[in-house]
Design a protein around this motif. Structure first.
Motif, PDB file in Angstrom:
ATOM      1  N   VAL A 123       0.865  -1.186   0.000  1.00 35.82           N
ATOM      2  CA  VAL A 123       0.000   0.000   0.000  1.00 35.82           C
ATOM      3  C   VAL A 123       0.904   1.239   0.000  1.00 35.82           C
ATOM      4  O   VAL A 123       1.784   1.367   0.853  1.00 35.82           O
ATOM      5  CB  VAL A 123      -0.926   0.034   1.239  1.00 35.82           C
ATOM      6  CG1 VAL A 123      -1.715   1.352   1.295  1.00 35.82           C
ATOM      7  CG2 VAL A 123      -1.896  -1.154   1.228  1.00 35.82           C
ATOM      8  N   HIS A 124       0.675   2.119  -0.958  1.00 32.29           N
ATOM      9  CA  HIS A 124       1.415   3.386  -1.005  1.00 32.29           C
ATOM     10  C   HIS A 124       0.418   4.534  -0.899  1.00 32.29           C
ATOM     11  O   HIS A 124      -0.602   4.551  -1.601  1.00 32.29           O
ATOM     12  CB  HIS A 124       2.208   3.504  -2.303  1.00 32.29           C
ATOM     13  CG  HIS A 124       2.657   4.903  -2.586  1.00 32.29           C
ATOM     14  ND1 HIS A 124       3.430   5.629  -1.700  1.00 32.29           N
ATOM     15  CD2 HIS A 124       2.421   5.736  -3.629  1.00 32.29           C
ATOM     16  CE1 HIS A 124       3.651   6.837  -2.198  1.00 32.29           C
ATOM     17  NE2 HIS A 124       3.039   6.929  -3.369  1.00 32.29           N
ATOM     18  N   ALA A 125       0.696   5.475   0.013  1.00 27.00           N
ATOM     19  CA  ALA A 125      -0.199   6.626   0.201  1.00 27.00           C
ATOM     20  C   ALA A 125       0.615   7.837   0.634  1.00 27.00           C
ATOM     21  O   ALA A 125       1.843   7.752   0.794  1.00 27.00           O
ATOM     22  CB  ALA A 125      -1.262   6.285   1.244  1.00 27.00           C
ATOM     23  N   HIS A 126      -0.077   8.959   0.797  1.00 23.73           N
ATOM     24  CA  HIS A 126       0.558  10.208   1.238  1.00 23.73           C
ATOM     25  C   HIS A 126      -0.105  10.692   2.526  1.00 23.73           C
ATOM     26  O   HIS A 126      -0.655  11.806   2.546  1.00 23.73           O
ATOM     27  CB  HIS A 126       0.431  11.291   0.165  1.00 23.73           C
ATOM     28  CG  HIS A 126       0.938  10.904  -1.191  1.00 23.73           C
ATOM     29  ND1 HIS A 126       0.633  11.629  -2.324  1.00 23.73           N
ATOM     30  CD2 HIS A 126       1.729   9.884  -1.602  1.00 23.73           C
ATOM     31  CE1 HIS A 126       1.215  11.072  -3.379  1.00 23.73           C
ATOM     32  NE2 HIS A 126       1.878  10.000  -2.969  1.00 23.73           N
ATOM     33  N   PRO A 127      -0.112   9.901   3.600  1.00 26.50           N
ATOM     34  CA  PRO A 127      -0.769  10.363   4.835  1.00 26.50           C
ATOM     35  C   PRO A 127      -0.107  11.665   5.307  1.00 26.50           C
ATOM     36  O   PRO A 127       1.125  11.738   5.361  1.00 26.50           O
ATOM     37  CB  PRO A 127      -0.539   9.215   5.818  1.00 26.50           C
ATOM     38  CG  PRO A 127       0.527   8.364   5.224  1.00 26.50           C
ATOM     39  CD  PRO A 127       0.544   8.612   3.759  1.00 26.50           C
TER      40      PRO A 127
ATOM     41  N   ASN B 130      10.194  13.664   0.499  1.00 27.67           N
ATOM     42  CA  ASN B 130       9.381  14.611  -0.271  1.00 27.67           C
ATOM     43  C   ASN B 130       8.250  13.941  -1.047  1.00 27.67           C
ATOM     44  O   ASN B 130       7.915  14.357  -2.156  1.00 27.67           O
ATOM     45  CB  ASN B 130      10.256  15.420  -1.247  1.00 27.67           C
ATOM     46  CG  ASN B 130      11.190  16.344  -0.502  1.00 27.67           C
ATOM     47  OD1 ASN B 130      12.224  15.913  -0.027  1.00 27.67           O
ATOM     48  ND2 ASN B 130      10.803  17.594  -0.361  1.00 27.67           N
ATOM     49  N   HIS B 131       7.695  12.886  -0.463  1.00 29.98           N
ATOM     50  CA  HIS B 131       6.680  12.154  -1.231  1.00 29.98           C
ATOM     51  C   HIS B 131       5.580  11.558  -0.344  1.00 29.98           C
ATOM     52  O   HIS B 131       4.448  12.034  -0.371  1.00 29.98           O
ATOM     53  CB  HIS B 131       7.391  11.071  -2.056  1.00 29.98           C
ATOM     54  CG  HIS B 131       6.495  10.325  -2.964  1.00 29.98           C
ATOM     55  ND1 HIS B 131       6.948   9.574  -4.006  1.00 29.98           N
ATOM     56  CD2 HIS B 131       5.157  10.186  -2.985  1.00 29.98           C
ATOM     57  CE1 HIS B 131       5.931   9.017  -4.631  1.00 29.98           C
ATOM     58  NE2 HIS B 131       4.833   9.379  -4.029  1.00 29.98           N
ATOM     59  N   GLY B 132       5.867  10.520   0.432  1.00 33.20           N
ATOM     60  CA  GLY B 132       4.802   9.837   1.175  1.00 33.20           C
ATOM     61  C   GLY B 132       5.344   8.654   1.935  1.00 33.20           C
ATOM     62  O   GLY B 132       6.430   8.727   2.504  1.00 33.20           O
TER      63      GLY B 132
HETATM   64 ZN   LIG Z   1       2.874   8.706  -4.286  1.00 29.36          ZN
END
Ligand SMILES: [Zn+2]
Length: 280
Positions: free
Chosen positions: A95-99, A158-160
């Motif tokens: 799972v990849h997200a930007h919490p 700088n991403h998530g």
């Molecule tokens: Zn992303």
């Protein structure tokens, strides 16, 4: 009973909804995948809100990332997912997200490596920060390579954040732990700074993993997580520098200052002028 492909698809839709409702992704951010077997993975498509996906938004790929089924285009971060599957045979979902709070730490260049919360130490060890890499290119993955073998949750500079585990819910819960840890850390900092656990307490938590049935590849190593003694050493370093400061101050002009009365000063000036013939 192993889940059917259909159930895995539904899991991806459900977790997509959860990460969207929790505010961990905006617009079309984030991506999710599940390894079905040694040849196929399911992944989300590109350009869709993870909170509003339908079964048609799930793509089937082989382990090289070639599309095997699905009308839409696969996620642009497929390489990140494939790299994790290649390096971690024990992982079946990513799972990849930007919490926002965890991403705030990633944007500030701050890994979540302090030994603060027992449940984080037991489940994740800590959350390292991978160097920034351009999303959608191999650079994104290259910064993660040192951490993938050991850690199940990584901040992306700088991403998530990306988390992975035996199934998509385990990966989702790890993401939840990361964001919760980031929030707690931020609050502790606002309240004057967190109190970091000492090494022997952190050691006990690592030992307790077997009791909780935690299968993690992380172990205690210098600086991960950072224990109280590590910070004391840093403080000592600062103290050393402070201790050395007075030595520098030895060269301070204050030390060469003379105490002299007004009359003595006038006498010295008179003498200096007299010696130059300016005064008789
Ligand atoms: Zn992303």
């Amino acid at each position: 009973m192993p889940k059917t492909d259909q159930q895995h698809r539904q899991d991806i839709l459900d977790v997509g909804k959860l990460i969207y409702q929790k505010g961990w992704v905006a617009a079309n951010d984030g991506n999710i995948s599940v390894r079905l077997d040694n040849h196929r993975i399911l992944c989300t498509c590109t350009g869709v809100s993870k909170g509003m996906m339908t079964p048609d938004d799930i793509i089937v790929c082989d382990l090289e990332g070639n599309k095997m089924g699905g009308a839409r285009e696969r996620t642009t971060e497929i390489a990140m997912h494939l790299t994790i599957y290649q390096m971690r045979p024990d992982v079946s979902a990513v799972v990849h997200a930007h919490p926002p709070v965890a991403t705030g730490f990633a944007v500030a260049g701050r890994p979540l490596t302090l030994a603060l919360l027992p449940e984080v130490i037991v489940s994740l060890g800590c959350v390292p920060l991978a160097e920034y890499g351009l999303p959608g290119t191999p650079a994104l993955t290259s910064g993660m390579l040192p951490y993938i073998p050991k850690y199940d949750a990584i901040l992306l500079g700088n991403h998530g954040s990306v988390c992975y585990g035996e199934d998509v819910y385990k990966a989702f819960f790890k993401m939840e732990t990361v964001e919760h840890f980031a929030r707690v850390t931020l609050v502790a900092e606002l309240l004057g700074g967190p109190k970091v656990l000492p090494r022997h307490e952190v050691g006990k938590l690592f030992e307790a993993r077997a009791r909780y049935g935690v299968k993690s590849h992380t172990c205690m190593e210098p600086g991960r997580p950072l224990v109280a003694e590590d910070l004391d050493d840093r403080e000592d370093g600062k103290q050393d520098r402070q201790d050395r400061k007075p030595e520098r101050e030895d060269r301070n002009p204050d030390r060469d200052r003379l105490n002299i009365t007004r009359d003595e000063l006038m006498a010295l000036v008179d003498e200096a002028l007299r010696s130059r013939g300016a005064l008789t």
